[in-house]
Design an enzyme around this catalytic site. Structure first.
Site, mmCIF file in Angstrom:
data_model
loop_
_atom_site.group_PDB
_atom_site.id
_atom_site.type_symbol
_atom_site.label_atom_id
_atom_site.label_comp_id
_atom_site.label_asym_id
_atom_site.label_seq_id
_atom_site.Cartn_x
_atom_site.Cartn_y
_atom_site.Cartn_z
ATOM 1 N N THR A 174 1.732 6.858 0.290
ATOM 2 C CA THR A 174 0.773 5.941 -0.033
ATOM 3 C C THR A 174 0.936 5.305 -1.508
ATOM 4 O O THR A 174 1.115 6.763 -2.493
ATOM 5 C CB THR A 174 -0.557 6.261 0.257
ATOM 6 O OG1 THR A 174 -1.580 5.518 -0.039
ATOM 7 C CG2 THR A 174 -1.026 6.946 -0.390
ATOM 8 N N THR A 192 -1.887 2.895 4.421
ATOM 9 C CA THR A 192 -1.169 3.759 3.816
ATOM 10 C C THR A 192 -0.517 3.926 5.259
ATOM 11 O O THR A 192 -0.802 3.462 6.649
ATOM 12 C CB THR A 192 -1.515 5.179 3.618
ATOM 13 O OG1 THR A 192 -2.795 5.270 2.645
ATOM 14 C CG2 THR A 192 -1.710 6.642 3.926
ATOM 15 N N GLY A 202 -10.399 7.543 1.207
ATOM 16 C CA GLY A 202 -9.532 8.401 1.180
ATOM 17 C C GLY A 202 -10.749 9.757 0.562
ATOM 18 O O GLY A 202 -10.794 10.795 0.901
ATOM 19 N N ARG A 223 -6.583 9.193 -9.982
ATOM 20 C CA ARG A 223 -7.281 9.629 -9.216
ATOM 21 C C ARG A 223 -6.145 10.066 -7.828
ATOM 22 O O ARG A 223 -5.335 9.052 -7.866
ATOM 23 C CB ARG A 223 -7.648 8.659 -8.973
ATOM 24 C CG ARG A 223 -8.830 8.188 -7.602
ATOM 25 C CD ARG A 223 -8.043 8.373 -6.449
ATOM 26 N NE ARG A 223 -8.663 7.465 -5.150
ATOM 27 C CZ ARG A 223 -8.000 7.362 -4.050
ATOM 28 N NH1 ARG A 223 -6.618 7.258 -3.761
ATOM 29 N NH2 ARG A 223 -8.760 7.571 -2.649
ATOM 30 N N VAL A 224 -6.566 10.693 -7.102
ATOM 31 C CA VAL A 224 -5.722 11.106 -6.031
ATOM 32 C C VAL A 224 -6.480 10.966 -4.674
ATOM 33 O O VAL A 224 -7.524 11.638 -4.740
ATOM 34 C CB VAL A 224 -5.100 12.978 -6.551
ATOM 35 C CG1 VAL A 224 -4.847 13.637 -4.937
ATOM 36 C CG2 VAL A 224 -4.062 13.273 -7.921
ATOM 37 N N GLY A 225 -5.767 11.040 -3.712
ATOM 38 C CA GLY A 225 -6.826 10.584 -2.352
ATOM 39 C C GLY A 225 -6.221 11.437 -1.496
ATOM 40 O O GLY A 225 -6.268 12.689 -2.159
ATOM 41 N N ASP A 226 -6.849 11.016 -0.820
ATOM 42 C CA ASP A 226 -6.891 12.252 0.382
ATOM 43 C C ASP A 226 -4.924 12.559 1.053
ATOM 44 O O ASP A 226 -5.294 13.815 1.554
ATOM 45 C CB ASP A 226 -7.636 11.874 1.573
ATOM 46 C CG ASP A 226 -6.834 10.071 2.486
ATOM 47 O OD1 ASP A 226 -6.752 9.315 1.735
ATOM 48 O OD2 ASP A 226 -7.460 9.976 3.509
ATOM 49 N N SER A 256 0.462 -1.140 0.252
ATOM 50 C CA SER A 256 -0.473 0.011 -0.133
ATOM 51 C C SER A 256 0.904 0.641 0.427
ATOM 52 O O SER A 256 -0.122 2.257 -0.252
ATOM 53 C CB SER A 256 -0.998 -0.094 1.325
ATOM 54 O OG SER A 256 -0.355 0.123 2.457
ATOM 55 N N THR A 269 -5.571 7.001 7.574
ATOM 56 C CA THR A 269 -5.519 6.046 6.303
ATOM 57 C C THR A 269 -6.904 5.694 6.626
ATOM 58 O O THR A 269 -7.873 6.604 7.058
ATOM 59 C CB THR A 269 -4.938 4.993 6.681
ATOM 60 O OG1 THR A 269 -3.878 4.027 6.160
ATOM 61 C CG2 THR A 269 -5.466 3.957 8.496
ATOM 62 N N GLY A 270 -7.317 5.128 4.914
ATOM 63 C CA GLY A 270 -8.112 4.641 4.889
ATOM 64 C C GLY A 270 -9.864 5.255 3.119
ATOM 65 O O GLY A 270 -8.184 5.946 2.034
#
Ligand code: ASP
Length: 241
Positions: free
Chosen positions: A167, A149, A203, A177-180, A29, A200-201
């Site tokens: 992450t 993450t 996003g 795609r961009v997460g948090d 991850s 984590t989790g």
């Protein structure tokens, strides 16, 4: 911990800490060995914040460089920007001497292939099967999403607080795609007078809640993270996903 005990800046310590995970092919991850996007390409997100100076930096959708955390630090220290993405982030990393490498390990590729082959029985990608199998690809529900993450925050001997989140993001995401994790306020927030938080989790949920900055602000108003975790904010909205 060794760096902190030597009196080094907390930012040095958190980046050295997460580098261990970015290097680890067994962690699927983060960094090298991370699970790829839906096209089988690893894209990394990372952010750093340095409490004593109140500065921050981040990279998103970075390909072919495992140390996303270090590149995020360079964005903070060697540019007048906060966030670089995709091709620009890679060019910037290469300008600072990072070498491109393949981040997709065989284990991560095989996990991706299993996901792709079981995703649908309407396409031409087939999982292992026998000639008698009638509905190849029917195991759609087994194609689980993977989360994971690393966020690392530390306080140094000078009272400096710093943090880093790094992450490979949501497994099998849409390219780009961009997460948090690289979004300051969502995946990471540090306030030297109050505290630090990271995530984590899923996003997407956190991008809609900006939890890290909210947690630090709730701590500023006297709440403990433990209290808040068990007692959702009054008026908090339920989210569709
Ligand atoms: N929060 C990360 C993201 O959404 C993924 C994770 O923590 O597993 O990119």
């Amino acid at each position: 911990m060794e760096l902190l005990q030597q009196g080094r800046d907390a930012l040095d310590a958190v980046i050295a800490g997460v580098n261990l995970v970015e290097d680890d092919p067994k962690d699927n991850s983060v960094g090298y060995g991370g699970l790829p996007n839906e096209e089988g390409v690893v894209e990394l997100d990372a952010s750093v914040m340095h409490g004593p100076t109140g500065r921050g930096g981040a990279v998103a959708a970075l390909r072919n460089v495992r140390y996303a955390s270090r590149v995020a630090r360079l964005v903070m220290e060697r540019t007048d920007h906060v966030l670089l993405v995709g091709e620009g982030a890679l060019k910037f990393a290469k300008a600072h001497g990072f070498k491109e490498e393949e981040l997709l390990t065989d284990a991560a590729r095989e996990t991706w292939l299993r996901w792709k082959e079981t995703l649908s029985n309407q396409d031409d990608w087939l999982p292992p099967h026998t000639i008698d199998t009638l509905d190849v690809g029917q195991n759609v529900k087994q194609a689980l999403r993977h989360y994971g993450t690393i966020n690392c925050n530390a306080l140094d001997q000078q009272g400096g607080l710093s943090g880093c989140t790094t992450t490979s993001g949501l497994a099998f995401k849409i390219p780009g795609r961009v997460g948090d994790s690289p979004i300051l306020g969502a995946g990471l927030w540090v306030d030297n007078d109050v505290g630090a938080a990271g995530s984590t989790g899923r996003g997407e949920a956190n991008l809609l809640a900006c939890s890290s900055v909210m947690i630090v602000e709730w701590m500023r108003s006297g709440q403990s993270p433990k209290t808040r975790a068990s007692q959702p904010a009054s008026g908090s909205r339920s989210r569709p996903r």
